[in-house]
Design an enzyme around this catalytic site. Structure first.
Site, PDB file in Angstrom:
ATOM      1  N   GLU A   1      -0.539   4.930  -0.013  1.00  0.00           N
ATOM      2  CA  GLU A   1      -1.692   6.010  -0.771  1.00  0.00           C
ATOM      3  C   GLU A   1      -0.588   7.344  -0.344  1.00  0.00           C
ATOM      4  OE1 GLU A   1      -4.769   5.742   1.667  1.00  0.00           O
ATOM      5  OE2 GLU A   1      -5.867   3.857   0.755  1.00  0.00           O
TER       6      GLU A   1
ATOM      7  N   THR B   1      -4.154   6.474 -21.512  1.00  0.00           N
ATOM      8  CA  THR B   1      -3.723   5.378 -21.501  1.00  0.00           C
ATOM      9  C   THR B   1      -1.968   4.709 -21.625  1.00  0.00           C
ATOM     10  OG1 THR B   1      -4.230   4.365 -23.371  1.00  0.00           O
ATOM     11  CG2 THR B   1      -6.161   4.514 -21.702  1.00  0.00           C
TER      12      THR B   1
ATOM     13  N   ASP C   1      -6.950  13.625 -25.060  1.00  0.00           N
ATOM     14  CA  ASP C   1      -6.274  12.765 -24.551  1.00  0.00           C
ATOM     15  C   ASP C   1      -6.080  11.571 -25.740  1.00  0.00           C
ATOM     16  OD1 ASP C   1      -7.618   9.576 -23.543  1.00  0.00           O
ATOM     17  OD2 ASP C   1      -9.823  10.046 -23.777  1.00  0.00           O
TER      18      ASP C   1
ATOM     19  N   ARG D   1      -1.579  -1.634 -19.085  1.00  0.00           N
ATOM     20  CA  ARG D   1      -2.833  -1.221 -18.732  1.00  0.00           C
ATOM     21  C   ARG D   1      -3.060  -0.109 -18.064  1.00  0.00           C
ATOM     22  NH1 ARG D   1      -7.230  -2.575 -21.719  1.00  0.00           N
ATOM     23  NH2 ARG D   1      -5.668  -4.535 -22.627  1.00  0.00           N
TER      24      ARG D   1
ATOM     25  N   TYR E   1       0.852  -0.880   0.225  1.00  0.00           N
ATOM     26  CA  TYR E   1      -0.057  -0.064   0.319  1.00  0.00           C
ATOM     27  C   TYR E   1       0.390   1.261   0.125  1.00  0.00           C
ATOM     28  CZ  TYR E   1      -4.391  -0.743   0.026  1.00  0.00           C
ATOM     29  OH  TYR E   1      -5.592  -1.341  -0.183  1.00  0.00           O
TER      30      TYR E   1
ATOM     31  N   LYS F   1      -1.538   1.209 -25.335  1.00  0.00           N
ATOM     32  CA  LYS F   1      -2.071   1.096 -26.414  1.00  0.00           C
ATOM     33  C   LYS F   1      -0.531   1.201 -27.343  1.00  0.00           C
ATOM     34  CE  LYS F   1      -6.838   2.119 -25.541  1.00  0.00           C
ATOM     35  NZ  LYS F   1      -6.484   2.989 -25.228  1.00  0.00           N
TER      36      LYS F   1
HETATM   37  N1  DSN Z   1     -12.097   1.130 -25.543  1.00  0.00           N
HETATM   38  C1  DSN Z   1     -10.587   1.407 -25.517  1.00  0.00           C
HETATM   39  C2  DSN Z   1     -10.353   1.299 -27.214  1.00  0.00           C
HETATM   40  O1  DSN Z   1     -10.517   0.148 -27.821  1.00  0.00           O
HETATM   41  O2  DSN Z   1      -9.770   1.819 -28.104  1.00  0.00           O
HETATM   42  C3  DSN Z   1     -10.345   3.174 -25.611  1.00  0.00           C
HETATM   43  O3  DSN Z   1     -10.129   3.173 -24.563  1.00  0.00           O
END
Ligand code: DSN
Length: 421
Positions: free
Chosen positions: A61, A231, A205, A240, A59, A234
């Site tokens: 925090e 994120t 984003d 993730r 933990y 990707k």
């Molecule tokens: N669900 C994602 C995608 O496949 O693009 C976006 O966060």
């Protein structure tokens, strides 16, 4: 090297064969199929090791130097590494590496910047936006007043004049840009100009294009946006998870809306994975990887067009493309095409296309992306082969003999380009 190659039994294989057998089946699925989902990738063995590490036990925090638990010395070290590397990668003024996901990154920004009922101007989900950009039953749509822009019906790209008109008409508190299914480059400077004209905040984003942005192959919103979220799994090819970058003046509010605003203990093993992935992204090879993603996307797009597919906006500038099935396979839904392709080992997702008349569970489109295939080492020649396999599969409408032949070609291709473990 993984245990299925060495024959050694891992602790998990010994302790829980039932779970292990599912792991093995998934490993086999990933090895033997072509991953064209634009938002997925294959992380490196080093990232996997970090995410599966003892950092999951702790933990932490709070933030480095200001934790609510003892024993956080190495947690501070790893979080500081992740922060320093993200800052070097994107050139941001402030970064928060704790968001568990892109959705939570967006939630923390909204909570930091807006009051419930404030207005957000953002891209419609069915035109390539994201759930957290104001979808009706997402927290964003429930808490804020949402005005959506769409793509232009003729060009299928953003019409900046129309977005400016909407901005002046509705005076949003925040403009959100960025997309989940938009095949063209985004002019963040143009969004920033509009935001400045109406004194709105700007959030970008960049979840999909973060890897391209990091190496300068897509314009960066970092210099011009108040907030940039992403994120990390990707094109960025990390674990993730999520990330927020912002101007220094917003740092205290963002940090307090991540913790304690929306999250408790950070996932320190995932932050360790982010540190490793950002370290990889800072290596020269990462730019070559992103360049190959783009070359592969262009090749795949050209080969599909040669086979009479229509791509939304006519092509791609980035890692993904949207196929409009209505053009050459009018009676085929995205759902049916996704199912037939999966049977041959080609993994894609059905996707709404702009002004789609079919429902989101059916769709008239497919979204295809090249980050994962590029990680396996595939190049333009393989993209042309894959375009042919996609066409053959859809044209055969699930015919068993075609599916068997394509499945075997897919397996051969996968064997030539194994995933690094
Ligand atoms: N669900 C994602 C995608 O496949 O693009 C976006 O966060």
């Amino acid at each position: 090297m993984n245990s299925s190659i060495t024959g050694a039994k891992t602790p998990l294989a010994q302790a829980d064969p039932e779970v292990w057998s599912v792991f093995e089946a998934e490993r086999d699925r990933q090895e033997s199929t072509l991953e064209l989902i634009a938002s997925e990738n294959h992380v490196s063995p080093a990232v996997l090791e970090a995410v599966g590490s003892i950092f999951t036990n702790k933990y932490a925090e709070g933030y480095p130097g200001k934790r609510y638990y003892g024993g956080c010395e190495q947690m501070d070290a790893i979080e500081n590494l992740a922060r320093e590397r993200a800052t070097a990668l994107f050139g941001c003024e402030h970064v928060n590496v704790q968001p568990h996901s892109g959705s939570q990154a967006n939630m923390a920004v909204y909570l930091a910047a807006l009051k419930p009922g404030d207005t957000i101007l953002s891209l419609d989900l069915s035109h390539g936006g994201h759930l957290t950009h104001g979808m009706r039953i997402n927290f964003s749509g429930l808490l804020y007043r949402i005005v959506h822009y769409t793509v232009d019906p003729k060009t299928e790209v953003f019409d900046m004049a129309e977005i400016r008109r909407l901005a002046h008409e509705h005076s949003p508190n925040m403009i959100v840009t960025g997309a989940s299914a938009y095949p063209r480059s985004i002019d963040f400077d143009a969004f920033a100009e509009i935001a400045a004209e109406i004194d709105a905040l700007l959030m970008a984003d960049i979840a999909h294009v973060a890897g391209l942005v990091a190496v300068g192959l897509h314009p960066s919103p970092v210099p011009v946006a108040d907030y940039v979220t992403t994120t990390t799994h990707k094109t960025l090819r990390g674990p993730r998870s999520g990330l927020i970058m912002c101007k220094s003046k917003h740092a205290a509010a963002v940090d307090s809306r991540v913790f304690p605003g929306t999250q408790g203990g950070p996932l320190m093993h995932v932050i360790a994975g982010k540190a490793v992935a950002f370290g990889e992204a800072l290596q020269p090879g990462f730019k070559a990887y992103q360049q190959q993603i783009l070359r592969n996307a262009t090749s795949l797009a050209e080969a599909l067009i040669e086979r009479k597919f229509r791509l939304v906006s006519g092509g791609t500038d980035n890692h993904l493309m949207l196929v409009d099935l209505r053009h050459n396979y009018a009676h085929v839904t995205g759902k049916a095409a996704e199912t037939w392709l999966e049977a041959t080992g080609i993994i894609v997702n059905k996707n709404m296309i702009p002004f789609d008349t079919r429902k989101p569970v059916e769709t008239s489109g497919l979204r295809l992306g090249t980050p994962a295939l590029t990680t396996r080492g595939m190049g333009e020649a393989e993209m042309r082969t894959i375009a042919g396999l996609i066409d053959d599969t859809i044209r055969s409408e699930g015919d068993a003999a075609t599916a068997k032949r394509v499945r075997s070609q897919v397996r051969e291709l996968c064997q030539q380009f194994p995933i690094a473990h």
